[in-house]
Motif scaffolding. Structure first.
Motif: not given
Length: 363
Positions: A249-262
């Motif tokens: 999956l694109p790193i951009a998606l994972h970055l969005k998910s990381l911030i949402q989790t934080l």
């Protein structure tokens, strides 16, 4: 952990952008084990004399919603009722001429309420010839972790950058503070893929502490108990295949998910408690509808959601169904996989039926 109800039912509602990250925690549960391992690399071990509580301090958001907004609560329950195979977590799998096999939908946590399993499941596991889990590599998590991290493309950012270079100053500071609370120095994980870091926040602090103290999550306990008894333990995937699915999956998606989790912060304890209560009630179909209501967000697009669902859920469901069929054709097997992999017209219950097995609710 799902139920098989009838032949023609609606497909589970597609997760809204808001809940995709939280869904990851249950739909891709074995990755929680990987994250636990990664976290343990930097956490100080819990001393034997240090008590580790089974309570995470979360509250049941559904019970709260039932009091404060009965209409919204009812809408979640109604949406869950429409999900194919969305009730029940324990299933009987049959084919003429074979001993029955069994399938348990799991939560990959060490909560004693989850470890207890529904009535009849412990007996079925004890009498089975073969125990099947998502990956038999969980029998030696440290060895599995070492193998995973030996292949940088699966877990690391390989373009030479660090996670901090992909985040704003504000988000980077938030990440550093969050990691520090878990005893992790940002520099030690700075080149890990963001989904790996995000998963450490999706997991509750009490689960991290229990794991550090040596507790096993449900699937791991089933596998290790079976191995200790000399039974055959088989996996349907490798951890490398699971990690590959995430890294695809694109790193951009994972970055969005990381911030949402934080941003979710301590509310993850409430989400965990709510999902645990739904699981124990066997109402798996209501999980995704519940998550849509809990934490609305605009960070993740519909395209992101579709990509996640296809790569992390549907693709893997197909693989697991294909690999479980020859094991089930021998009869008397016990399969334990993440509950959300069982639901829907492309979940394991439906796919096994298409392969000629009769799958019925056992609880």
């Amino acid at each position: 952990m799902i139920s098989a109800l009838g032949s023609k039912m609606t497909r589970p509602a597609k997760p809204a952008p808001a809940d995709i990250l939280l869904w990851l925690a249950t739909a891709f549960p074995l990755m929680l084990a990987v994250i636990l391992i990664a976290t343990l690399l930097t956490l100080q071990p819990v001393h034997a004399d240090q008590a580790v509580s089974d309570k995470c301090g979360g509250k049941d958001l559904m019970a709260e919603l039932q009091k404060t907004d009965p209409a919204k609560y009812a809408s979640i329950i109604a949406a869950g009722d429409k999900v194919e195979n969305g009730k029940g977590i324990f299933w009987k799998i049959e084919k003429p001429g074979l001993k029955p096999s069994w399938m348990l939908g799991t939560m990959h946590v060490s909560d004693t309420r989850v470890l207890a399993m529904p009535k009849g499941a412990a007996e079925a596991a004890a009498s089975a010839d073969t125990i099947v889990v998502e990956s038999d590599e969980i029998l030696d998590d440290k060895k599995a972790a070492a193998a995973l991290f030996a292949n940088p493309s699966l877990t690391m950012i390989t373009d030479g950058s660090t996670i901090s270079e992909h985040l704003s100053t504000e988000d980077n500071a938030r990440l550093e503070a969050g990691l520090k609370e878990r005893g992790i120095v940002l520099a030690t994980v700075s080149r890990m893929q963001p989904w790996l870091i995000a998963s450490s926040f999706e997991m509750t602090g009490c689960e991290v502490r229990r794991k550090t103290a040596g507790a096993k999550f449900l699937d791991q306990k089933l596998a290790s108990d079976a191995a200790a008894e000399g039974k055959q333990v088989k996996g349907l995937e490798t951890l490398a295949e699971q990690a590959k699915a995430m890294s695809d999956l694109p790193i951009a998606l994972h970055l969005k998910s990381l911030i949402q989790t934080l941003e979710l912060g301590d509310k993850i304890n409430d989400v965990n408690e709510t999902m645990t209560d739904l699981y124990l009630a066997g109402n798996i179909g209501a999980m995704v509808p519940m998550l849509k209501v809990i934490e609305p967000s605009q960070k993740i697009t519909d395209d992101d959601t579709a990509a996640f669902e296809q790569r992390i859920i549907l693709d893997r469901n197909k693989v697991m169904a294909e690999r479980s069929a020859p094991i089930l054709d021998k009869g008397n097997a016990f399969i334990a996989i993440g509950a959300l992999h069982l639901v829907g017209d492309k979940g394991l219950v439906a796919l096994l039926r298409k392969q000629g097995f009769t799958v019925t609710q056992a609880n």
